[in-house]
Design a protein around this motif. Sequence first.
Motif, PDB file in Angstrom:
ATOM      1  N   ILE A 122     -16.578  16.380 -49.952  1.00 61.23           N
ATOM      2  CA  ILE A 122     -17.397  15.202 -50.234  1.00 61.23           C
ATOM      3  C   ILE A 122     -17.806  14.602 -48.896  1.00 61.23           C
ATOM      4  N   GLN A 123     -19.104  14.627 -48.621  1.00 59.42           N
ATOM      5  CA  GLN A 123     -19.659  14.116 -47.368  1.00 59.42           C
ATOM      6  C   GLN A 123     -21.162  14.010 -47.537  1.00 59.42           C
ATOM      7  N   ASP A 124     -21.809  13.328 -46.602  1.00 58.02           N
ATOM      8  CA  ASP A 124     -23.272  13.240 -46.672  1.00 58.02           C
ATOM      9  C   ASP A 124     -23.942  14.116 -45.613  1.00 58.02           C
ATOM     10  N   GLY A 125     -23.169  15.050 -45.029  1.00 57.41           N
ATOM     11  CA  GLY A 125     -23.724  16.008 -44.089  1.00 57.41           C
ATOM     12  C   GLY A 125     -24.142  17.287 -44.784  1.00 57.41           C
ATOM     13  N   LYS A 126     -24.026  18.408 -44.074  1.00 51.44           N
ATOM     14  CA  LYS A 126     -24.390  19.710 -44.623  1.00 51.44           C
ATOM     15  C   LYS A 126     -23.109  20.447 -45.027  1.00 51.44           C
ATOM     16  N   ASP A 131     -31.582  13.850 -50.447  1.00 55.74           N
ATOM     17  CA  ASP A 131     -31.602  12.631 -49.637  1.00 55.74           C
ATOM     18  C   ASP A 131     -30.214  12.060 -49.391  1.00 55.74           C
ATOM     19  N   TYR A 132     -29.191  12.617 -50.038  1.00 52.32           N
ATOM     20  CA  TYR A 132     -27.819  12.116 -49.884  1.00 52.32           C
ATOM     21  C   TYR A 132     -26.899  13.115 -49.193  1.00 52.32           C
ATOM     22  N   ALA A 133     -27.287  14.392 -49.076  1.00 57.43           N
ATOM     23  CA  ALA A 133     -26.461  15.439 -48.454  1.00 57.43           C
ATOM     24  C   ALA A 133     -27.234  16.742 -48.501  1.00 57.43           C
ATOM     25  N   GLY A 134     -26.672  17.744 -47.850  1.00 56.78           N
ATOM     26  CA  GLY A 134     -27.278  19.077 -47.903  1.00 56.78           C
ATOM     27  C   GLY A 134     -26.250  20.122 -48.273  1.00 56.78           C
ATOM     28  N   PHE A 135     -26.736  21.241 -48.821  1.00 54.85           N
ATOM     29  CA  PHE A 135     -25.880  22.389 -49.122  1.00 54.85           C
ATOM     30  C   PHE A 135     -26.458  23.612 -48.425  1.00 54.85           C
ATOM     31  N   LEU A 136     -25.621  24.332 -47.688  1.00 54.38           N
ATOM     32  CA  LEU A 136     -26.006  25.582 -47.040  1.00 54.38           C
ATOM     33  C   LEU A 136     -25.497  26.737 -47.896  1.00 54.38           C
ATOM     34  N   CYS A 137     -26.421  27.494 -48.457  1.00 56.29           N
ATOM     35  CA  CYS A 137     -26.069  28.530 -49.439  1.00 56.29           C
ATOM     36  C   CYS A 137     -26.757  29.842 -49.089  1.00 56.29           C
ATOM     37  N   GLN A 138     -26.233  30.943 -49.630  1.00 54.50           N
ATOM     38  CA  GLN A 138     -26.889  32.244 -49.535  1.00 54.50           C
ATOM     39  C   GLN A 138     -27.471  32.598 -50.883  1.00 54.50           C
TER      40      GLN A 138
END
Length: 229
Positions: free
Chosen positions: A139-143, A222-229
């Motif tokens: 839980i964070q607002d980063g990536k 606008d609240y966080a990002g997800f790095l996915c494949q």
Amino acid sequence: MKEIIKINEDTWRIEDEGVRFYLFCGSEKAALIDTGMNSPDAKQIAEGLTNLPLILINTHADPDHISGNSAFGEFYMNPNEEENLHAHNGQGKILPIHEGDVIDLGDRELLIIDLPGHTPGSVGIIDKKNHILISGDSIQDGKIFMFGPARNLNQYIESLKHLSKYEDLFDEIYPMHGTFPVHKDLIPKLIQGAQSIVDGKAQEYAKPVNVFGNEVTLYKFDYAGFLCQ
């Protein structure tokens, strides 16, 4: 360059180049929660802040959270992180922790919550006295990294939904990345965003990026990002 910030009389955060870790003190002992990315001296830093006997609890075993683990010899960690720990040359004995375990620092109980998904053995830690959830990377607002071996976005969603069982026990969230602190109203937003990725409904938020040599997709809400494949 590390920055040591006193939160209150018995709590500190240590900022370590984009990641942070924490020192929580009770009346009988102190707990370092993670050891950062470039902090082989994490134990020394903690011992400079308190004279209490010191233990280490890891939220998970990604390399930016265990740089100072070897100075301890043993540490509390979910055993499902063992493979991740060894993959990053982590050394030391795992003292197993599981959901429902309580580590009492003396008038300060830390409740362990299983939060698999970001990694198989990610945990959250609730400081019951102060109504704080230490959330690791979940839980964070980063990536939020959700690519590579053993990441599981569906499991991540279920873990965040599971936190509703404990929502009365915390008000603020102390993450290891991004803004400090964040409010628990971020949790349903993360669930919604992650679910939209699973459902194939988040393409408008997607762009290709390179992370440490990996070609991945960043879903930037606008609240966080997800790095996915």
